[in-house]
Design an enzyme around this catalytic site. Sequence first.
Site, PDB file in Angstrom:
ATOM      1  N   GLY A   1       0.837  -1.212   0.000  1.00 47.04           N
ATOM      2  CA  GLY A   1       0.000   0.000   0.000  1.00 47.04           C
ATOM      3  C   GLY A   1       0.865   1.252   0.000  1.00 47.04           C
ATOM      4  O   GLY A   1       1.835   1.336   0.756  1.00 47.04           O
TER       5      GLY A   1
ATOM      6  N   ARG B   1       0.988  -5.116  -5.238  1.00 49.27           N
ATOM      7  CA  ARG B   1       1.075  -6.287  -4.357  1.00 49.27           C
ATOM      8  C   ARG B   1       1.180  -7.475  -5.307  1.00 49.27           C
ATOM      9  O   ARG B   1       0.289  -7.692  -6.115  1.00 49.27           O
ATOM     10  CB  ARG B   1      -0.173  -6.412  -3.494  1.00 49.27           C
TER      11      ARG B   1
ATOM     12  N   ASP C   1       4.844  -4.837   6.107  1.00 48.25           N
ATOM     13  CA  ASP C   1       5.195  -6.226   6.471  1.00 48.25           C
ATOM     14  C   ASP C   1       5.257  -7.154   5.259  1.00 48.25           C
ATOM     15  O   ASP C   1       6.155  -7.985   5.157  1.00 48.25           O
ATOM     16  CB  ASP C   1       4.266  -6.762   7.567  1.00 48.25           C
TER      17      ASP C   1
ATOM     18  N   THR D   1       4.308   2.656   5.424  1.00 46.62           N
ATOM     19  CA  THR D   1       2.914   2.178   5.500  1.00 46.62           C
ATOM     20  C   THR D   1       2.149   3.106   6.426  1.00 46.62           C
ATOM     21  O   THR D   1       2.692   3.540   7.442  1.00 46.62           O
ATOM     22  CB  THR D   1       2.813   0.727   6.022  1.00 46.62           C
TER      23      THR D   1
ATOM     24  N   ASP E   1      -0.193   2.237   8.288  1.00 47.35           N
ATOM     25  CA  ASP E   1      -0.770   1.498   9.420  1.00 47.35           C
ATOM     26  C   ASP E   1      -0.020   1.655  10.745  1.00 47.35           C
ATOM     27  O   ASP E   1      -0.597   1.438  11.806  1.00 47.35           O
ATOM     28  CB  ASP E   1      -0.847   0.003   9.083  1.00 47.35           C
TER      29      ASP E   1
ATOM     30  N   ASP F   1       2.169  -0.378  11.933  1.00 43.37           N
ATOM     31  CA  ASP F   1       2.009  -1.691  12.565  1.00 43.37           C
ATOM     32  C   ASP F   1       3.311  -2.481  12.645  1.00 43.37           C
ATOM     33  O   ASP F   1       3.291  -3.671  12.947  1.00 43.37           O
ATOM     34  CB  ASP F   1       0.951  -2.505  11.790  1.00 43.37           C
TER      35      ASP F   1
ATOM     36  N   ARG G   1      -5.290  -2.532   9.097  1.00 41.48           N
ATOM     37  CA  ARG G   1      -5.778  -3.909   8.938  1.00 41.48           C
ATOM     38  C   ARG G   1      -5.780  -4.700  10.245  1.00 41.48           C
ATOM     39  O   ARG G   1      -6.754  -5.338  10.597  1.00 41.48           O
ATOM     40  CB  ARG G   1      -4.898  -4.627   7.922  1.00 41.48           C
TER      41      ARG G   1
HETATM   42  O1  F6P Z   1      -1.510  -1.677   4.643  1.00 37.85           O
HETATM   43  C1  F6P Z   1      -1.989  -0.427   4.335  1.00 37.85           C
HETATM   44  C2  F6P Z   1      -3.439  -0.469   4.022  1.00 37.85           C
HETATM   45  O2  F6P Z   1      -3.815   0.835   3.640  1.00 37.85           O
HETATM   46  C3  F6P Z   1      -4.351  -1.001   5.127  1.00 37.85           C
HETATM   47  O3  F6P Z   1      -4.626  -0.033   6.108  1.00 37.85           O
HETATM   48  C4  F6P Z   1      -5.563  -1.446   4.349  1.00 37.85           C
HETATM   49  O4  F6P Z   1      -6.251  -2.458   5.006  1.00 37.85           O
HETATM   50  C5  F6P Z   1      -4.958  -1.965   3.087  1.00 37.85           C
HETATM   51  O5  F6P Z   1      -3.712  -1.325   2.922  1.00 37.85           O
HETATM   52  C6  F6P Z   1      -5.805  -1.720   1.845  1.00 37.85           C
HETATM   53  O6  F6P Z   1      -5.183  -2.336   0.767  1.00 37.85           O
HETATM   54  P1  F6P Z   1      -5.514  -2.121  -0.777  1.00 37.85           P
HETATM   55  O7  F6P Z   1      -4.675  -1.005  -1.267  1.00 37.85           O
HETATM   56  O8  F6P Z   1      -5.108  -3.397  -1.409  1.00 37.85           O
HETATM   57  O9  F6P Z   1      -6.964  -1.795  -0.879  1.00 37.85           O
END
Ligand code: F6P
Length: 329
Positions: free
Chosen positions: A10, A78, A109, A132, A134, A136, A178
């Site tokens: 992300g 990803r 992560d 990130t 998050d 986390d 998340r």
């Molecule tokens: O890991 C960062 C994040 O923004 C999380 O907070 C969220 O759950 C996820 O990515 C969303 O992912 P995507 O970009 O695949 O919708």
Amino acid sequence: MRIGVFTSGGDAPGMNACIRAVVRSALAAGHEVVGIRRGYRGLLEEDFHRDEDGDIRMKLRSVSDITRLGGTILHTSRSSDFRTEEGLKKAAEILRKYAIDALIPIGGDGTFHGAVALSRYWKGQIVGCPGTIDNDLLGTDFTIGFATAVQTAVDAVDKLRDTADAHERMFLIEVMGRHCGSIALYCAIASGAEIAAIPETPTRIDEIVRRLHAFTQRKKTSVMMIVAEGDEQGGALELQRQLQERSCPYEMRVLALGHLQRGGSPVFADRILAARLGDFAVQSISAGKTGVMAGDIGGRLALTPFGETYATHRQVAPEDLHLLEIMAT
Ligand code: F6P
């Protein structure tokens, strides 16, 4: 040395500031830098950043004026293909083909899991930077992008408070994270929200309803409840349903802020963190380090093995939970 830099997972505000720091620190130390586009997926497709002259080596001007930009000039993705044995071997071959000695992945992560897997097939150095929203990861007090995401959420809650007050309503505002309640908790404290529902602590509906009744007794005209998307009860819509079932005394509205929190110009704290960690990652590579993430712990730069950064979910500070409770009563 030739260092490859890329962003993965992300996107987070401040990733560009970190790319810039890596490029400029590496060039100042006499290294070459190549930018890999679209994370691990781009690596498998030999998709390199190229300047107008077609050269894959990044120059000082390749990163001019990007500190203030959200997103990532290198793009991100990803990739599940990358994690297969075939994908990892192919990635290692490509890194050898382009004579890349070291990598600086900027991500979370998933990105660092990928780095550990890659190091089974490739002997170059890897030093990561935590990018990130998050917050986390262990091994750093804050991740790049977290401060901006919280600021974006706080700005939204401030606006929602106006309309909530006007209509004497309660808002359930879902924020990202998340597995981690950091964004929700910081946003709740900073915006003066009354309640935070986060995955680190049990969300007890009866207890919330009891507090809401106490708020009505005190003639509180609006309530802001910040819900981490990873809350064990299942997010803001589900919480609204459960509160409705238990006769919530406030009329409710729900808003999920979603990817809005990932965009925008990074706040100064993210720009500074990105600059410091990008530079530290380059210095660490020059010093022969590998398999680690650059972080800032208590104002000191520190390296933490990738495996430790994601070994357990980061816990929220009990003092912050206490602070929210005191501020909200
Ligand atoms: O890991 C960062 C994040 O923004 C999380 O907070 C969220 O759950 C996820 O990515 C969303 O992912 P995507 O970009 O695949 O919708």
